[in-house]
Design an enzyme around this catalytic site. Structure first.
Site, short mmCIF file in Angstrom:
data_model
loop_
_atom_site.label_atom_id
_atom_site.label_comp_id
_atom_site.label_asym_id
_atom_site.label_seq_id
_atom_site.Cartn_x
_atom_site.Cartn_y
_atom_site.Cartn_z
CB SER A 185 -0.86 0.00 1.26
OG SER A 185 -1.47 1.26 1.44
CE1 TYR A 198 -3.91 -1.94 5.36
CE2 TYR A 198 -2.97 0.18 4.73
CZ TYR A 198 -3.64 -0.98 4.39
OH TYR A 198 -4.04 -1.18 3.09
#
Ligand SMILES: NC(=O)c1ccc[n+]([C@@H]2O[C@H](COP(=O)([O-])OP(=O)(O)OC[C@H]3O[C@@H](n4cnc5c(N)ncnc54)[C@H](OP(=O)(O)O)[C@@H]3O)[C@@H](O)[C@H]2O)c1
Length: 319
Positions: A185, A198
């Site tokens: 990401s 994350y």
């Protein structure tokens, strides 16, 4: 004497200036060429994905980016193994793929939060298939909102779903000629307060993928790391797509075009440009400052309100 040293100083400065200009010209020309090749030329100059093998395995394949990759791979002629938690959703997506693209499918129901123990059963289910592509896409958001680290529920489960290290059982099957796509990401490209875990798991995926690629490319295994910005999926509350936020299907189509052109990619031109803009206009010192963290907290609160309103609205529509 003074005139001689002055002229030497001027010549030195001209040399350093010229060298700096040349360096940046070459650097930006190279970046532009790579961007053009990866995101423009790749539309017409595509790698034949069927050459890797008959089957592609996609984890987290029942919605969002994983489902879009599964559909796009089937459209390009591969049979698909779908892996997710929900058997009902797996059957629905499998039927969709079979009827829309005329390809074979298989399903594997599993929960990646259960850790290492699930892998022998998955490897066994795949044993006799000619697997050419593995898309390690599964990932979960640990909260509907941006939160501080100590407020993350079940942090250990996040690691399990995002880090594909245990997949060696699957990777080993890609002997000689294979493609592994690991979903990272943009949140892993730089440290992200309020998305700490994350962001950390995604930089793990990025480094892991890039190192694996250099270790195994000489043996015919390509490892591509994809690091998108925002894509419209359940994880992003299905916000309507726009120039910056891609739909999952458009994203998967563009991202699969980049295979063979880049081993680390934002996946699409829009996200690559956002990555460049962010690194120039929103550097680490600013993003990690207390001021920005405060602003992120405020933003998280306003997002929470909006999401509650959206949920209430859709609940009242269903009634
Ligand atoms: N959306 C974005 O903007 C964005 C941006 C950058 C990176 N990513 C990354 O892209 C990947 C896919 O995200 P997405 O937005 O497409 O998410 P999504 O729409 O929420 O889909 C997640 C998929 O994973 C499956 N799944 C979730 N937890 C699982 C578990 N514990 N075990 C097995 N399957 C599980 C879900 O199916 P079941 O519920 O049936 O299990 C679903 O098929 C993630 O790795 C995410 O970090 C997304």
């Amino acid at each position: 004497m003074d005139t001689v040293s002055d002229s030497m100083l001027v010549r030195g400065l001209v040399f350093i200036g010229g060298f700096t200009v040349l360096y940046y010209m070459l650097k930006w020309s190279w970046i532009c060429w790579c961007g053009f090749r990866v995101y423009v030329l790749s539309k017409v100059w595509q790698t034949d994905l069927k050459a890797y093998g008959q089957w592609a395995v996609v984890t987290g394949a029942t919605s969002g980016i994983g489902k879009a990759y599964a559909n796009e791979l089937a459209r390009r002629g591969l049979d698909i193994v779908l892996v997710s938690r929900s058997k009902d959703k797996l059957h629905i997506v499998a039927k969709e793929i079979e009827s829309q693209h005329g390809r074979q499918t298989q399903i594997i129901q599993t929960d990646f939060t259960e850790g290492h123990d699930i892998y022998p059963a998955i490897a066994e289910a795949l044993r006799d298939l000619d697997i050419g592509i593995l898309v390690n896409n599964v990932g979960m958001n640990y909260s509907d909102k941006l939160v501080h680290f100590l407020d993350i529920p079940n942090p250990e489960q996040v690691g399990f779903t995002h880090t594909p290290t245990h997949n060696n059982g699957l990777c080993i099957q890609l002997k000689g000629n294979g493609l592994i796509i690991n979903m990272s990401s943009e949140a892993g490209a730089q440290p992200q307060p309020m998305l700490s875990l994350y962001s950390a798991t995604k930089i793990f995926v990025t480094y892991f993928s890039r190192s694996l690629n250099s270790e195994y490319k000489s043996q015919g295994i390509t490892v591509q790391c994809v690091a998108p910005f925002m894509v419209s999926t359940n994880m992003t509350h299905n916000l309507p797509p726009n120039l910056l936020l891609k739909s999952a299907s458009a994203f998967a189509r563009e991202a699969l075009n980049t295979v063979g052109h880049s081993s680390y990619t934002s996946g699409c031109a829009s996200h690559a440009l956002q990555n460049i803009a962010l690194s120039i206009f929103f550097p680490d010192w600013l993003r990690l400052s207390s001021y920005c963290v405060k602003q992120t907290e405020k933003f998280a609160q306003s997002m929470e309100k909006k999401i509650d309103e959206m949920t209430e609205r859709s609940a009242s529509k269903e009634d």
